[in-house]
Design an enzyme around this catalytic site. Structure first.
Site, PDB file in Angstrom:
ATOM      1  N   HIS A   1       1.828   4.826   4.129  1.00 21.77           N
ATOM      2  CA  HIS A   1       0.953   5.527   3.180  1.00 21.77           C
ATOM      3  C   HIS A   1       1.423   6.964   2.967  1.00 21.77           C
ATOM      4  O   HIS A   1       1.511   7.441   1.830  1.00 21.77           O
ATOM      5  CB  HIS A   1      -0.482   5.539   3.701  1.00 21.77           C
TER       6      HIS A   1
ATOM      7  N   SER B   1       0.809  -1.219   0.000  1.00 19.37           N
ATOM      8  CA  SER B   1       0.000   0.000   0.000  1.00 19.37           C
ATOM      9  C   SER B   1       0.841   1.268   0.000  1.00 19.37           C
ATOM     10  O   SER B   1       0.451   2.280  -0.603  1.00 19.37           O
ATOM     11  CB  SER B   1      -0.959   0.003   1.189  1.00 19.37           C
TER      12      SER B   1
END
Length: 287
Positions: free
Chosen positions: A265, A209
């Site tokens: 992230h 991610s």
């Protein structure tokens, strides 16, 4: 639609091969002679941007085989096997991800996870005892800087990350090449892993991610500066991903019992925006 100038080249440059390529791809175009130069025209700025990128890769055309438009611009989607052939680096990264998911049993096999994680650890009861980070580096285990991106915890985690890497990775591999995608994947992996370690300290984390947010930021900013069809994401995708990032940063997901790598992230997104800024600015300048 008004014609847009794509290329302006000396008459000594042979455009025959490239024009033949455009004809096979059924791209509307025309070539004119102006002031001792040959000028290639196409209808619309968006198409012009794509053709400039195509010329950078195939200035002499490709007489051996018929090239196809990328999947994101074809009227009909190419078959899955053809997409794999056109995106070998994207497919290779996903293959490594699936292999890692298999040997780690999707996060349940800590004996194998410990060899891929950012820090080595030993499980004692319900706790993980981590080896100090300097000792890990001193042992020459530098692969840990990147391998956490291949660790996934659960089938949903794996499926979502794989789907988005397939979607974003193919776009970058087509438009900027497989080596650029490889470099971005490694860069975003290093930055997102380091950011997560700085954010949360010694812990077991993993997933693509952070890399995905990097690829998203790269396509997003690049597209703002140098528009092209490859990086033209479906409406709402960037907004949706940013909203999800804000929700995760707010801590709501942790209250619901879901551990999210917010540091990864954030680090990936910031670095992706920076690479998109540099790449987009250079492409805009060349145009």
């Amino acid at each position: 639609m008004n014609p847009v100038e794509v290329l302006r080249l000396p008459l000594s440059v042979n455009l025959a091969g490239f024009v033949e390529l455009l004809q096979r791809m059924q791209v509307p175009h025309r070539v004119s002679e102006e002031s001792g130069e040959q000028v290639l025209w196409v209808p619309g700025e968006q198409l012009a941007a794509d053709i400039r990128g195509l010329y950078e890769k195939y200035p002499d055309g490709d007489p051996e085989q018929q090239l196809q438009l990328p999947p994101v611009t074809q009227p009909k989607a190419a078959g899955f096997v053809q997409q794999l052939r056109e995106s070998p680096l994207t497919a290779a990264v996903l293959l490594l991800t699936f292999i890692a998911a298999g040997i780690t049993l999707l996060g349940d096999n800590f004996d194998t996870i410990r060899w891929l994680s950012w820090m080595d650890f030993h499980v004692q009861g319900e706790y993980a005892r981590f080896v100090p980070w300097p000792d890990t580096l001193a042992a020459g285990q530098y692969w840990r800087l990147i391998t956490p991106i291949f660790i996934h915890f659960g089938i949903l985690h794996l499926a979502m990350n794989s789907m988005w890497y397939w979607e974003l990775g193919r776009r970058i591999e087509f438009y900027q090449g497989k080596w650029l995608l490889l470099g971005l994947t490694v860069l975003f992996g290093l930055v997102s892993n380091a950011a997560q370690f700085w954010w949360a300290g010694p812990s077991i984390f993993g997933g693509l991610s952070g890399v995905l947010y990097g690829l998203l930021g790269h396509c997003w900013i690049y597209q703002l500066l140098a528009p092209n069809r490859a990086y033209q994401l479906p409406k709402g995708v960037v907004v949706m991903m940013l909203i999800w990032w804000v929700i995760c940063m707010s801590g709501v997901t942790e209250l619901a019992g879901a551990a999210i790598a917010n540091g990864a992230h954030t680090g990936g997104l910031v670095m992706g925006c920076l690479t998109g800024l540099v790449g987009g600015a250079l492409a805009r300048r060349r145009r």
